[in-house]
Motif scaffolding. Structure first.
Motif, PDB file in Angstrom:
ATOM      1  N   THR A  78      62.773  42.425  57.505  1.00  0.00           N
ATOM      2  CA  THR A  78      61.742  42.335  58.273  1.00  0.00           C
ATOM      3  C   THR A  78      60.464  42.406  57.632  1.00  0.00           C
ATOM      4  OG1 THR A  78      61.755  44.771  59.092  1.00  0.00           O
ATOM      5  CG2 THR A  78      63.316  43.013  60.177  1.00  0.00           C
ATOM      6  N   SER A  79      60.388  43.375  56.655  1.00  0.00           N
ATOM      7  CA  SER A  79      58.925  43.836  56.111  1.00  0.00           C
ATOM      8  C   SER A  79      58.273  44.575  56.926  1.00  0.00           C
ATOM      9  CB  SER A  79      58.277  42.738  55.527  1.00  0.00           C
ATOM     10  OG  SER A  79      58.903  42.176  54.333  1.00  0.00           O
ATOM     11  N   GLN A  80      58.854  45.093  58.228  1.00  0.00           N
ATOM     12  CA  GLN A  80      58.077  45.986  59.131  1.00  0.00           C
ATOM     13  C   GLN A  80      57.903  47.344  58.628  1.00  0.00           C
ATOM     14  OE1 GLN A  80      60.027  43.515  62.854  1.00  0.00           O
ATOM     15  NE2 GLN A  80      59.259  45.540  63.288  1.00  0.00           N
ATOM     16  N   ASP A  81      56.622  47.915  58.690  1.00  0.00           N
ATOM     17  CA  ASP A  81      56.626  49.199  58.016  1.00  0.00           C
ATOM     18  C   ASP A  81      57.473  50.336  58.744  1.00  0.00           C
ATOM     19  OD1 ASP A  81      54.395  48.221  56.884  1.00  0.00           O
ATOM     20  OD2 ASP A  81      52.776  49.040  58.209  1.00  0.00           O
ATOM     21  N   ILE A  82      57.895  51.038  57.871  1.00  0.00           N
ATOM     22  CA  ILE A  82      58.987  52.196  58.494  1.00  0.00           C
ATOM     23  C   ILE A  82      57.934  53.470  58.783  1.00  0.00           C
ATOM     24  CG2 ILE A  82      60.827  53.939  57.707  1.00  0.00           C
ATOM     25  CD1 ILE A  82      61.678  51.590  55.649  1.00  0.00           C
ATOM     26  N   PHE A 101      63.787  36.472  69.096  1.00  0.00           N
ATOM     27  CA  PHE A 101      62.512  37.081  68.795  1.00  0.00           C
ATOM     28  C   PHE A 101      62.057  37.093  67.245  1.00  0.00           C
ATOM     29  CE2 PHE A 101      58.443  39.619  69.223  1.00  0.00           C
ATOM     30  CZ  PHE A 101      58.183  39.130  70.311  1.00  0.00           C
ATOM     31  N   PHE A 102      63.403  37.616  66.610  1.00  0.00           N
ATOM     32  CA  PHE A 102      63.221  37.811  65.166  1.00  0.00           C
ATOM     33  C   PHE A 102      63.182  36.291  64.371  1.00  0.00           C
ATOM     34  CE2 PHE A 102      65.489  37.976  60.882  1.00  0.00           C
ATOM     35  CZ  PHE A 102      64.430  38.678  60.131  1.00  0.00           C
ATOM     36  N   ASP A 103      63.901  35.331  64.943  1.00  0.00           N
ATOM     37  CA  ASP A 103      64.005  34.103  64.700  1.00  0.00           C
ATOM     38  C   ASP A 103      62.657  33.426  64.702  1.00  0.00           C
ATOM     39  OD1 ASP A 103      66.412  34.218  63.887  1.00  0.00           O
ATOM     40  OD2 ASP A 103      67.370  33.129  65.334  1.00  0.00           O
ATOM     41  N   GLU A 104      61.763  33.709  65.894  1.00  0.00           N
ATOM     42  CA  GLU A 104      60.774  32.774  66.084  1.00  0.00           C
ATOM     43  C   GLU A 104      59.406  33.453  65.737  1.00  0.00           C
ATOM     44  OE1 GLU A 104      58.595  30.885  69.996  1.00  0.00           O
ATOM     45  OE2 GLU A 104      60.515  31.475  70.192  1.00  0.00           O
ATOM     46  N   TYR A 105      59.435  34.962  65.530  1.00  0.00           N
ATOM     47  CA  TYR A 105      58.053  35.750  64.961  1.00  0.00           C
ATOM     48  C   TYR A 105      58.450  36.468  63.793  1.00  0.00           C
ATOM     49  CZ  TYR A 105      56.938  34.109  69.763  1.00  0.00           C
ATOM     50  OH  TYR A 105      56.565  33.396  70.999  1.00  0.00           O
ATOM     51  N   ASP A 106      59.704  36.558  63.184  1.00  0.00           N
ATOM     52  CA  ASP A 106      59.933  37.449  62.127  1.00  0.00           C
ATOM     53  C   ASP A 106      59.798  38.792  62.418  1.00  0.00           C
ATOM     54  OD1 ASP A 106      60.706  35.420  60.123  1.00  0.00           O
ATOM     55  OD2 ASP A 106      58.731  34.768  59.938  1.00  0.00           O
ATOM     56  N   MET A 107      60.044  39.238  63.701  1.00  0.00           N
ATOM     57  CA  MET A 107      59.715  40.702  64.117  1.00  0.00           C
ATOM     58  C   MET A 107      61.021  41.208  64.810  1.00  0.00           C
ATOM     59  SD  MET A 107      56.125  40.738  65.953  1.00  0.00           S
ATOM     60  CE  MET A 107      56.382  42.161  66.765  1.00  0.00           C
ATOM     61  N   ALA A 108      61.551  42.581  64.303  1.00  0.00           N
ATOM     62  CA  ALA A 108      62.520  43.137  64.870  1.00  0.00           C
ATOM     63  C   ALA A 108      62.239  43.874  66.183  1.00  0.00           C
ATOM     64  CB  ALA A 108      63.320  43.809  63.611  1.00  0.00           C
ATOM     65  N   LEU A 109      62.730  43.525  67.222  1.00  0.00           N
ATOM     66  CA  LEU A 109      62.598  44.581  68.531  1.00  0.00           C
ATOM     67  C   LEU A 109      63.657  45.460  68.655  1.00  0.00           C
ATOM     68  CD1 LEU A 109      61.431  41.836  71.010  1.00  0.00           C
ATOM     69  CD2 LEU A 109      59.653  43.608  69.725  1.00  0.00           C
ATOM     70  N   ASP A 110      63.178  46.803  69.168  1.00  0.00           N
ATOM     71  CA  ASP A 110      64.232  47.557  69.569  1.00  0.00           C
ATOM     72  C   ASP A 110      64.854  47.135  70.867  1.00  0.00           C
ATOM     73  OD1 ASP A 110      63.024  49.644  71.719  1.00  0.00           O
ATOM     74  OD2 ASP A 110      61.425  48.743  70.581  1.00  0.00           O
ATOM     75  N   PRO A 111      65.993  47.790  70.977  1.00  0.00           N
ATOM     76  CA  PRO A 111      66.757  47.347  72.418  1.00  0.00           C
ATOM     77  C   PRO A 111      66.366  47.899  73.714  1.00  0.00           C
ATOM     78  CG  PRO A 111      68.407  48.401  70.679  1.00  0.00           C
ATOM     79  CD  PRO A 111      67.055  48.595  70.064  1.00  0.00           C
ATOM     80  N   ILE A 112      65.142  48.540  73.629  1.00  0.00           N
ATOM     81  CA  ILE A 112      64.525  49.204  74.815  1.00  0.00           C
ATOM     82  C   ILE A 112      63.353  48.131  75.185  1.00  0.00           C
ATOM     83  CG2 ILE A 112      63.242  50.823  75.742  1.00  0.00           C
ATOM     84  CD1 ILE A 112      64.930  52.796  74.365  1.00  0.00           C
TER      85      ILE A 112
END
Length: 291
Positions: free
Chosen positions: A253-257, A183-194
């Protein structure tokens, strides 16, 4: 822990909680009346429709498209950085169910408002199996008229139930790690393990069935509550210090903390607080179908 289901006098009792066996229906005209309104207003009006009670929904819920067929419903954008913020512990179980049904309905109408789907076009929902309250709430929403086609559930499913309109997939640790990376490679988004368990199940569903529906996946936790693990998966880096891992994951990721994590207001790890085990939710659904 919730106990056995008891069906009596047209009501279904789960543990100490009694839920109506016949929820009010979401008519086409009612769904249309919600269009163009603020998300919180949509939630409040659906809640009033279902319960006859006023409800002040002041939570932050985000909806965003990942690609043309995948949409995220982010329930982890509040103080505790996980879904428990939108189903307050002070609320009774029925209120939690009504709240989630209202959120899913508001999400659907938002997709119509944004032109992503047409009015009454069916969508799928993908979710992890960790908390059965989501499966139960989506099932009820589907039964009372929300245009849901398939509810896709992934996780530690002991047995795979055969229930029309529901798709279950067993997910293991390797699947979780693989799909966080994919998912990260395809969409540049990090998902949580849940939350990623729903994505794994969604992938299995589309491998097995031809389906052109938009799928809404439930984002239930911030990846920053799993910063060291997620960072290692997406970058290969192993950092023991959780604060450094959070900073590095942001760099990647540049995802908001979430502010509560940034300001160290909450524990920097995921705290499990399951409202309903999956097997109880499945038992409820099977009982509901027999009433």
């Amino acid at each position: 822990m919730l106990n056995n289901i008891i069906i009596n006098d047209n009501k279904i009792q789960i543990g100490g909680y009694i839920l109506p066996a016949d929820f009010k229906y979401l008519e086409i005209d009612f769904l249309g009346s919600l269009q163009g309104k603020e998300f919180s207003t949509k939630v409040e009006e659906v809640y009033f429709k279902l319960t006859g009670k006023e409800y002040n929904f002041n939570k932050n819920v985000e909806i965003f498209m990942v690609d043309d067929t995948i949409c995220a419903l982010d329930l982890a954008s509040n103080r505790n950085a996980n879904y428990l913020d939108v189903i307050d512990d002070n609320e009774d179980f029925s209120t939690k169910i009504y709240t989630l049904v209202s959120i899913f309905t508001a999400c659907y109408v938002d997709l119509v408002d944004s032109g992503i789907i047409k009015s009454l076009e069916k969508v799928n929902f993908a979710l992890p199996s960790d908390d059965g309250i989501f499966l139960l709430s989506l099932f009820i929403a589907k039964k009372i008229g929300l245009p849901i086609d398939t509810i896709i559930c992934g996780g530690e499913v002991k047995t795979v139930p055969q229930i029309k309109g529901l798709y279950f997939k067993r997910v293991n640790e390797t699947d979780i790690e693989d799909f966080i990376g994919i998912f990260f490679d395809e969409y540049d988004m990090a998902l949580d393990p849940i939350s990623v368990k729903g994505i794994v199940a969604m992938d299995g569903f589309y491998d097995s069935y031809e389906d052109e529906n938009v799928t809404v996946y439930l984002n239930l936790s911030s990846p920053y509550l799993f910063a060291r693990k997620v960072l290692n998966i997406v970058s290969g880096e192993k950092i023991l210090d959780v604060y450094k891992a959070i900073d590095k994951l942001y760099f990647e990721t540049s995802q908001d903390i979430p502010e509560s994590i940034k300001n160290k207001e909450i524990p920097l790890y995921y705290q499990e607080n399951i409202k309903m085990p999956l097997d109880i939710a499945i038992s409820f659904i099977n009982a509901y179908l027999k009433v």
